[in-house]
Design a protein around this motif. Structure first.
Motif, mmCIF file in Angstrom:
data_model
loop_
_atom_site.group_PDB
_atom_site.id
_atom_site.type_symbol
_atom_site.label_atom_id
_atom_site.label_comp_id
_atom_site.label_asym_id
_atom_site.label_seq_id
_atom_site.Cartn_x
_atom_site.Cartn_y
_atom_site.Cartn_z
ATOM 1 N N ASP A 4 0.743 -1.068 -0.133
ATOM 2 C CA ASP A 4 -0.126 0.072 0.030
ATOM 3 C C ASP A 4 0.696 1.072 0.039
ATOM 4 O OD1 ASP A 4 -2.177 -1.432 -0.048
ATOM 5 O OD2 ASP A 4 -2.612 -1.389 2.316
ATOM 6 N N SER A 7 2.649 1.633 -3.515
ATOM 7 C CA SER A 7 1.520 2.206 -4.419
ATOM 8 C C SER A 7 1.205 3.706 -4.387
ATOM 9 C CB SER A 7 0.321 1.123 -4.666
ATOM 10 O OG SER A 7 -0.209 1.184 -3.375
ATOM 11 N N LYS A 8 1.107 3.916 -2.994
ATOM 12 C CA LYS A 8 0.654 5.315 -2.768
ATOM 13 C C LYS A 8 1.893 6.164 -3.027
ATOM 14 C CE LYS A 8 -2.024 8.526 -1.150
ATOM 15 N NZ LYS A 8 -3.230 8.990 -1.932
ATOM 16 N N GLU A 11 2.096 6.653 -6.684
ATOM 17 C CA GLU A 11 0.779 7.733 -7.392
ATOM 18 C C GLU A 11 1.084 9.096 -6.979
ATOM 19 O OE1 GLU A 11 -3.652 8.384 -5.272
ATOM 20 O OE2 GLU A 11 -3.038 6.253 -5.414
#
Length: 87
Positions: A4, A7-8, A11
């Motif tokens: 998580d 991926s954050k 992003e």
């Protein structure tokens, strides 16, 4: 959870704009080191010798090779070392 975080970070990097500044304890920083998402390390060395303390990078699973790209010296005696991970 670490996926998580990875991926954050990916992003946020796609959004552009300012740098992401990570400031925290060893376990937080180690998470980002293990994920390989740190582009620049800024380490500040203060002119105080301590008799004990916590390691800066405790419990690293792998060695991280860094390349010194810049130093800054301040009137207070603090020296900032700026590194990039070697590829």
């Amino acid at each position: 959870m670490s996926s998580d975080v990875a991926s954050k970070v990916a992003e946020i990097k796609k959004e552009g704009g300012k740098d992401i500044w990570l400031y925290g304890g060893a376990s937080l920083i180690n998470t980002f080191i293990q994920l390989g998402v740190i582009d620049i390390y800024r380490l500040s060395v203060h002119s105080t010798a301590l008799g004990s303390g916590k390691p800066l990078f405790g419990d690293l699973k792998n060695q991280v090779n860094l390349h010194l790209i810049k130093t800054n010296t301040f009137k207070s005696g603090v020296v900032q070392l700026i590194y990039q991970p070697k590829k």
